[in-house]
Write an enzyme that holds these catalytic residues in place. Structure first.
Site, PDB file in Angstrom:
ATOM      1  N   CYS A 123       0.676  -1.244  -0.208  1.00  0.00           N
ATOM      2  CA  CYS A 123       0.038  -0.044   0.164  1.00  0.00           C
ATOM      3  C   CYS A 123       0.907   1.348  -0.082  1.00  0.00           C
ATOM      4  O   CYS A 123       1.931   1.302   0.693  1.00  0.00           O
ATOM      5  CB  CYS A 123      -0.974  -0.147   1.294  1.00  0.00           C
ATOM      6  SG  CYS A 123      -1.938   1.415   1.088  1.00  0.00           S
ATOM      7  N   CYS A 170      -1.769   3.733   7.315  1.00  0.00           N
ATOM      8  CA  CYS A 170      -2.640   3.993   8.379  1.00  0.00           C
ATOM      9  C   CYS A 170      -2.167   3.309   9.599  1.00  0.00           C
ATOM     10  O   CYS A 170      -2.020   1.935   9.785  1.00  0.00           O
ATOM     11  CB  CYS A 170      -4.097   3.471   7.898  1.00  0.00           C
ATOM     12  SG  CYS A 170      -4.516   4.228   6.137  1.00  0.00           S
ATOM     13  N   CYS A 227      -4.294  -0.078  10.546  1.00  0.00           N
ATOM     14  CA  CYS A 227      -4.322  -0.991   9.322  1.00  0.00           C
ATOM     15  C   CYS A 227      -4.322  -2.381   9.753  1.00  0.00           C
ATOM     16  O   CYS A 227      -3.520  -2.763  10.476  1.00  0.00           O
ATOM     17  CB  CYS A 227      -3.139  -0.836   8.307  1.00  0.00           C
ATOM     18  SG  CYS A 227      -3.489  -1.869   6.711  1.00  0.00           S
TER      19      CYS A 227
END
Ligand code: SF4
Length: 339
Positions: A61, A65, A68
């Site tokens: 990715c 985040c 995540c």
């Protein structure tokens, strides 16, 4: 050839009718069952049908985040033809909806990989529903031009309309404006005939945010609102790539957020309890991930042992899947979209 086609159609209709019947029976039994009776019923439960599958074909990715729960623990992606073989096995086992997820699905070959899978699932496998979950940062209009016709739903993650909060979460867009990007994606969905959905993870940093106006203005077909979830080995624990404890909120906080947004008619809430075991998740090796123990334990790959054998180890709670409304109008052909 004609006979083959009509038999296939009849079989599909029969499967749908049986699924609907099972859905009705499952929810009736579940609601009527006194506590503790659920285990007894499981003896009569038929084997799970992989009606709706989430294929996380990549863990890579471009975002980081903090909460995540499917992290970049490997860079492996199956060769396209192997992924297609697995998808065909799933379709033969009863799959009607496929959702491509990650990681970020548009990272692999700049969206060409997921585009080819989407096209294959709609054109060759004729699945009623093909969807993608993306953070939305890498999607270009040329992708919609080429593949939009094969896609039913695009779900874009959006946890905040405030850039500072996005930065705290790990989704800062730098110079890009997140809201403008969402509006652009929404517009392309309208132009190219794709249902637009928004996913939000409610956590410590956005739980007080008022998103009513922005969500109503974007007017998605569904706004899926998740409670931040801890998964051992992904976002909590010694071998995890994230420490998501500081993002976690209580059930009461989550309920309060839902209450503040109760007037948003497309809101679909998903608490930790509903979320944990009610998704069929396939990882990058096409192994079902069993979350019942609080971490993601892989089955053997469907490519090696077949769907029926692998799904036994998925930990999938089919009743909760129906109870949380996992079966909904998921084909764009059946939606009254305004385009
Ligand atoms: S955008 Fe999604 S996959 Fe990427 S880091 Fe964030 S939560 Fe994880």
């Amino acid at each position: 050839k004609c006979l083959g086609l009509s038999t296939l159609t009849l079989l599909r209709l029969l499967r749908r009718a049986l699924t609907a019947l099972w859905s009705a029976l499952a929810s009736t039994w579940l609601w009527r069952a006194p506590s503790g009776a659920v285990a007894k019923e499981s003896a009569a439960t038929p084997p799970a049908v992989p009606l709706s599958v989430n294929y996380h074909f990549t863990r890579q990715c471009n975002y980081k985040c903090g909460f995540c729960f499917h992290t970049a623990k490997s860079s492996f992606v199956l060769p396209l033809e192997e992924a297609k073989r697995g998808l065909r096995l799933l379709q033969q086992a009863g799959m009607e909806k496929i959702n491509f997820s990650g990681g970020e699905p548009f990272l692999q070959e700049r969206g060409e990989f997921v585009g080819k899978l989407v096209q294959f699932c709609k054109q060759e496998l004729k699945l009623p529903s093909v969807s993608i979950v993306s953070n939305g940062s890498m999607i270009k209009e040329r992708w919609f031009k080429r593949y939009g016709q094969y896609l039913d739903i695009l779900a874009v993650s959006c946890d905040s309309f405030c850039e500072e909060v996005n930065v705290l979460i790990g989704r800062g867009q730098g110079k890009k404006n997140h809201v403008e990007n969402l509006q652009k994606l929404k517009k392309w969905c309208q132009v190219y005939g794709v249902a637009f959905k928004i996913n939000s993870v409610i956590n410590r940093f956005n739980m007080e945010e008022d998103m009513n106006e922005q969500i109503k203005a974007l007017n998605p077909v569904r706004w899926k609102v998740f409670q931040c979830l801890l998964i051992e080995g992904e976002n909590t624990g010694a071998d995890a790539l994230r420490e998501a404890e500081r993002f976690v909120i209580s059930d009461e906080d989550f309920e309060r957020f839902l209450h503040h947004h109760k007037d948003v008619s497309c809101l679909v809430p998903e608490s930790n309890q509903k979320m944990r075991d009610s998704y069929l998740i396939l990882d990058e090796y096409m192994r079902f991930l069993n979350c019942t123990g609080g971490r993601k334990e892989p089955s053997r790959s469907i490519l090696d042992v077949g769907v029926e054998e692998a799904i036994k180890f998925s930990g999938f709670d089919e009743k909760m899947f129906f109870r949380r409304g996992g079966r909904y109008v998921w084909s764009k052909a059946d939606m009254a979209l305004e385009w």
